[in-house]
Design a protein around this motif. Sequence first.
Motif, mmCIF file in Angstrom:
data_model
loop_
_atom_site.group_PDB
_atom_site.id
_atom_site.type_symbol
_atom_site.label_atom_id
_atom_site.label_comp_id
_atom_site.label_asym_id
_atom_site.label_seq_id
_atom_site.Cartn_x
_atom_site.Cartn_y
_atom_site.Cartn_z
ATOM 1 N N GLN A 19 -21.557 22.260 -59.985
ATOM 2 C CA GLN A 19 -22.213 20.959 -59.914
ATOM 3 C C GLN A 19 -21.349 19.950 -59.168
ATOM 4 O O GLN A 19 -21.849 19.136 -58.392
ATOM 5 N N LYS A 20 -20.038 19.997 -59.383
ATOM 6 C CA LYS A 20 -19.130 19.076 -58.692
ATOM 7 C C LYS A 20 -19.145 19.327 -57.188
ATOM 8 O O LYS A 20 -19.207 18.386 -56.384
ATOM 9 N N ILE A 21 -19.096 20.599 -56.804
ATOM 10 C CA ILE A 21 -19.145 20.930 -55.384
ATOM 11 C C ILE A 21 -20.491 20.536 -54.787
ATOM 12 O O ILE A 21 -20.563 20.005 -53.668
ATOM 13 N N PHE A 22 -21.558 20.768 -55.529
ATOM 14 C CA PHE A 22 -22.895 20.397 -55.058
ATOM 15 C C PHE A 22 -22.977 18.901 -54.779
ATOM 16 O O PHE A 22 -23.499 18.473 -53.750
ATOM 17 N N GLU A 23 -22.456 18.102 -55.691
ATOM 18 C CA GLU A 23 -22.529 16.646 -55.522
ATOM 19 C C GLU A 23 -21.713 16.182 -54.316
ATOM 20 O O GLU A 23 -22.162 15.344 -53.524
ATOM 21 N N ILE A 24 -20.514 16.708 -54.174
ATOM 22 C CA ILE A 24 -19.673 16.296 -53.052
ATOM 23 C C ILE A 24 -20.317 16.673 -51.725
ATOM 24 O O ILE A 24 -20.316 15.900 -50.765
ATOM 25 N N PRO A 70 -27.722 8.006 -51.288
ATOM 26 C CA PRO A 70 -26.384 7.453 -51.071
ATOM 27 C C PRO A 70 -25.296 8.510 -51.291
ATOM 28 O O PRO A 70 -25.523 9.490 -52.018
ATOM 29 N N PRO A 71 -24.106 8.331 -50.720
ATOM 30 C CA PRO A 71 -23.018 9.289 -50.890
ATOM 31 C C PRO A 71 -22.430 9.220 -52.292
ATOM 32 O O PRO A 71 -22.603 8.232 -53.006
#
Length: 239
Positions: free
Chosen positions: A91-96, A102-103
């Motif tokens: 999930q963290k990689i997906f968000e980044i 927005p970023p």
Amino acid sequence: MNYQNFKIIIKTKKAPIVSNHILSYLEDKNRKTSNLYCEIYYNNILISKGIVLDFYKEFENIVDFFGNISTHILTFEWQDKLYTKNTYFGQKIFEIKNFINPPLDLKKRKNYLDEITSIFDFYVKNLIQNSITPIVSYIPSSSKIPDDIAYQLANINNLEIAHIIKKNTNVQSKVLTTVDGQNFNKYIVDLNNSDKIKTFLIIDDVFGTGATFCEVMYKLYTFNQKINYFLAIVKDVRR
């Protein structure tokens, strides 16, 4: 360099069913962590060892009425739309990578990378304790995830960092679900200013088919004739 001569062995608590004949999973139900332990061989010679923190997405292996086993990515419904279920680090990689407009908030991005770096740092210190002082490098990415983590790890441990890997712009990248058809000349590894007595530690964000690590780790091994190491955040389930 022939991809058929590579063999990737991954030890994990639970393994997906994939069509990748150079990759084999060894399931260990007693494993205490979701981390994946990896070894890469070329012509049956061990050339690299690595750790991946987890799979990208959560999955289940399902047996049908005829005894056939297949891997299914878990999904959930939200606001009448179906989404795949990512793991904690997935999930963290997906968000980044995907929160663009927005970023992702810069502070949140930093917190994510700091957490991952902290875990990676355990493995770096383990190498150092075993008298291996690696040169840190990374697989370049538009997300800058491997780049940023590599620089943090080098700074924390006072290690040399080298930008030795770059994409070969003359080779077209392909999105493939298996290693078949992968081009093993996607990266240029410049070792002209490197010392052959040194060991390398390569950082990446997503481990896909394994073609990237096979290529890069093979080129490093042919240079220094040593087992070199890598750290990746998540492993693609499908590949």
